[in-house]
Motif scaffolding. Structure first.
Motif, PDB file in Angstrom:
ATOM      1  N   THR A 183       1.008  -0.932  -0.018  1.00  6.86           N
ATOM      2  CA  THR A 183      -0.175   0.232  -0.117  1.00  6.86           C
ATOM      3  C   THR A 183       1.055   1.339  -0.207  1.00  6.86           C
ATOM      4  OG1 THR A 183      -1.782  -1.036   1.391  1.00  6.86           O
ATOM      5  CG2 THR A 183      -1.903   0.459   1.155  1.00  6.86           C
ATOM      6  N   PHE A 184       2.465   1.517   0.542  1.00 10.29           N
ATOM      7  CA  PHE A 184       2.296   2.123   1.044  1.00 10.29           C
ATOM      8  C   PHE A 184       3.829   2.232  -0.432  1.00 10.29           C
ATOM      9  CE2 PHE A 184       2.713   1.759   5.310  1.00 10.29           C
ATOM     10  CZ  PHE A 184       2.446   2.496   6.423  1.00 10.29           C
ATOM     11  N   GLU A 223       3.092   1.529  -3.502  1.00 13.20           N
ATOM     12  CA  GLU A 223       2.043   2.080  -4.228  1.00 13.20           C
ATOM     13  C   GLU A 223       1.573   3.067  -4.693  1.00 13.20           C
ATOM     14  OE1 GLU A 223      -1.260  -0.800  -4.792  1.00 13.20           O
ATOM     15  OE2 GLU A 223       0.487  -2.420  -5.372  1.00 13.20           O
ATOM     16  N   ALA A 224       1.521   3.858  -3.472  1.00 16.16           N
ATOM     17  CA  ALA A 224       1.467   5.463  -2.968  1.00 16.16           C
ATOM     18  C   ALA A 224       3.107   6.392  -3.087  1.00 16.16           C
ATOM     19  CB  ALA A 224       1.191   5.996  -1.553  1.00 16.16           C
ATOM     20  N   ILE A 283       1.664  11.124   3.512  1.00 14.23           N
ATOM     21  CA  ILE A 283       1.625  10.875   2.073  1.00 14.23           C
ATOM     22  C   ILE A 283      -0.003  10.794   1.244  1.00 14.23           C
ATOM     23  CG2 ILE A 283       1.457   8.223   1.108  1.00 14.23           C
ATOM     24  CD1 ILE A 283       3.356   7.363   3.880  1.00 14.23           C
ATOM     25  N   LEU A 324      -0.025  11.869  -2.752  1.00 10.11           N
ATOM     26  CA  LEU A 324      -0.935  11.076  -3.353  1.00 10.11           C
ATOM     27  C   LEU A 324      -1.689  12.228  -3.805  1.00 10.11           C
ATOM     28  CD1 LEU A 324      -0.664   8.628  -4.381  1.00 10.11           C
ATOM     29  CD2 LEU A 324      -1.925   7.547  -2.473  1.00 10.11           C
ATOM     30  N   LEU A 356      -4.585   5.065  -7.767  1.00  9.11           N
ATOM     31  CA  LEU A 356      -3.541   5.865  -7.707  1.00  9.11           C
ATOM     32  C   LEU A 356      -5.225   6.125  -6.221  1.00  9.11           C
ATOM     33  CD1 LEU A 356      -1.509   8.088  -9.078  1.00  9.11           C
ATOM     34  CD2 LEU A 356      -0.556   6.328  -7.352  1.00  9.11           C
ATOM     35  N   THR A 364      -5.190   2.903  -3.791  1.00  6.22           N
ATOM     36  CA  THR A 364      -4.640   3.105  -2.900  1.00  6.22           C
ATOM     37  C   THR A 364      -4.548   3.660  -2.020  1.00  6.22           C
ATOM     38  OG1 THR A 364      -2.637   2.805  -4.515  1.00  6.22           O
ATOM     39  CG2 THR A 364      -1.920   3.099  -3.148  1.00  6.22           C
ATOM     40  N   GLN A 365      -4.790   5.346  -2.753  1.00  4.51           N
ATOM     41  CA  GLN A 365      -5.376   6.880  -1.865  1.00  4.51           C
ATOM     42  C   GLN A 365      -6.093   5.974  -0.632  1.00  4.51           C
ATOM     43  OE1 GLN A 365      -6.918  10.808  -3.103  1.00  4.51           O
ATOM     44  NE2 GLN A 365      -5.676  11.319  -0.829  1.00  4.51           N
ATOM     45  N   ARG A 371      -7.284   2.985   0.151  1.00  2.00           N
ATOM     46  CA  ARG A 371      -6.938   1.868   1.199  1.00  2.00           C
ATOM     47  C   ARG A 371      -5.711   2.455   2.534  1.00  2.00           C
ATOM     48  NH1 ARG A 371      -3.008  -2.707  -1.273  1.00  2.00           N
ATOM     49  NH2 ARG A 371      -3.397  -1.243  -3.078  1.00  2.00           N
ATOM     50  N   LEU A 372      -5.058   3.245   1.388  1.00  2.00           N
ATOM     51  CA  LEU A 372      -4.315   4.313   2.862  1.00  2.00           C
ATOM     52  C   LEU A 372      -4.972   5.182   4.176  1.00  2.00           C
ATOM     53  CD1 LEU A 372      -1.077   4.758   2.710  1.00  2.00           C
ATOM     54  CD2 LEU A 372      -1.579   6.852   2.165  1.00  2.00           C
ATOM     55  N   LEU A 394      -6.363   2.884   6.377  1.00  2.00           N
ATOM     56  CA  LEU A 394      -4.843   1.885   7.148  1.00  2.00           C
ATOM     57  C   LEU A 394      -4.312   3.046   8.371  1.00  2.00           C
ATOM     58  CD1 LEU A 394      -1.667   0.844   5.400  1.00  2.00           C
ATOM     59  CD2 LEU A 394      -1.613   1.366   7.433  1.00  2.00           C
TER      60      LEU A 394
END
Lengths: 245, 245
Positions: free
Chosen positions: A53-54, A56-57, A82, A86, B93, B96-97, B99-100, B103
């Motif tokens: 996840t990181f 890909e960011a 982050i 992004l 992206l 991903t954001q 999912r980030l 998290l």
DNA sequence: CTTGACCCTGCCCCTGGGGCAGGGCTGCAC
DNA sequence: GTGCAGCCCTGCCCCAGGGGCAGGGTCAAG
């Protein structure tokens, strides 16, 4: 206990990637079985998903390693950071996409039609081929790099040239090309241009200058390089305008 | 004619980048002045901006080189393709954001609370520590990789275990660990499990299997690896269910 | 005539892996 | 058991897209 291939295939990365993460210390090396194979547990899957996840960011692997052992507080701040980056990247890509589409639609419009007409008018008015070419390059530059402000600048310039008195000044600038830099006519022309500029724009900044982009400076330096008289002319005009402010 | 530094500073790239583009043939080498400096014209600025637009869209430099000398038609198709990829990347992206952010919010929830309670219940019911640990890993895997379907699968599993008759079957599976694979009790247990599965789900696919993800296979392979009797049991059950379809 | 800011080429370095060689294991089929 | 496909191991070199430095030449302003 699962193997490296299962772990990888599972999270959707290559086996190599997992090994790289071990080598760089992002993912701890797990215990080996009797034949030396790495054996993973469910926690490793979770950790690998976090790492991906990181990654890909766009977080560099070295930074991810730090994050894997970071405290709550630092992690929270890092995640915020982050997330912000992004968002910027996504916006950047959207802007790129917009430019790409412009490129796809109006492909051969290096210059708007009005500019071509203007350049032809310059020739008819007696400007030299050298001057016309410099102008052409100037407008290509301006339209390519500041599409938003270019049209406005062009209208202003075009209006100036349509006034015969001002046009005369530009013509004299053009034809000063071959003069000796010490010729008194150079100084006189500089004075007149300063006066005309001040009466047109007052003591305010003329429009070209606040396109803070460096385009005018760029073009001016190119003009200066072409002739010593032009160089002197430019320096005198600058001094004159500077004194008035 | 402008210098490389002006060209670069101007389009917003480094001088090195421009030289790399020359070396790779993206941007033609311009003429040099007397002292060997590269001198650029306005067209080069336009070309460089085009190149950067492609590069920022993620097009490899080698491909950009081709595009710079491509015909109208090919260019149009390439632009469409690039645009599509760019859209995909932007969507990726954004995912991903998302999912980030997950998290960032629910960090320490490796497992929902209900699962912990379930695992404790397993112990009370007489499942071995080995079995409980396998179950724990299974649910970590499922929740980490299929957050959407995990809760549903867990409810189903949980409901099965709360029925004493079914629970007995699972207990017997657990305790079959040390049996000889040829033991007749293994075959009998397999038969019973096939019957119970068919009566619960009919000839349809049970829920675990249509999470086409490979998770069940992964966990099953891990279970099988632990005991020959379990391996045989699994193979018998598969055969039984396969025959019923 | 010096000084700072450019420019030149050539070279090695970095990240995030891909790919291959050369060897060992495992599990399934026959 | 014996083959054989498909894993796994380490070590190594390669790639893009530049960054940075060395060692040298050039230009413009004071």
């Amino acid at each position: 206990m699962i193997t490296i291939g299962q772990l990888a295939g599972y999270v959707g990365v290559s086996v190599k990637t997992v090994r790289v993460y071990h080598a760089k210390g992002l993912l701890p090396e797990p215990d080996r079985d009797v034949s030396g194979y790495r054996r993973y547990g469910a926690d490793d899957v979770v950790a690998l998903i976090r790492i991906r996840t990181f990654a890909e960011a766009g977080v560099p692997l070295a930074r991810i390693r730090e994050l894997m052992t970071a405290g709550e507080e630092e992690l929270r701040r890092a995640l915020l950071d982050i997330d912000g980056r992004l968002t910027d990247r996504i916006r950047g890509l959207q802007a790129t996409q917009a430019r790409l589409r412009e490129l796809a639609s109006g492909e051969p419009t290096l210059l708007p039609a009005g500019v071509h007409a203007h350049l032809e008018a310059l020739e008819r008015w007696g400007f030299t081929a050298r001057w016309v070419e410099l102008q052409r390059d100037l407008w290509i530059l301006v339209f390519a790099t500041h599409p938003d402000r270019a049209a406005e600048l062009f209208r202003d310039q075009s209006a100036m040239l349509s006034e015969p008195a001002l046009r005369q000044l530009f013509l004299r600038y053009d034809h000063a090309y071959g003069l000796d830099p010490g010729d008194p006519r150079v100084e006189e022309l500089a004075r007149r241009i300063v006066d005309a500029t001040l009466s047109r724009y007052g003591a305010d900044t003329p429009p070209e200058a606040d396109a803070a982009s460096g385009v005018p400076a760029l073009v001016q330096s190119r003009i200066n390089a072409a002739s010593p008289a032009w160089r002197r002319l430019d320096s005198l005009i600058r001094a004159g305008l500077g004194a008035a402010r």
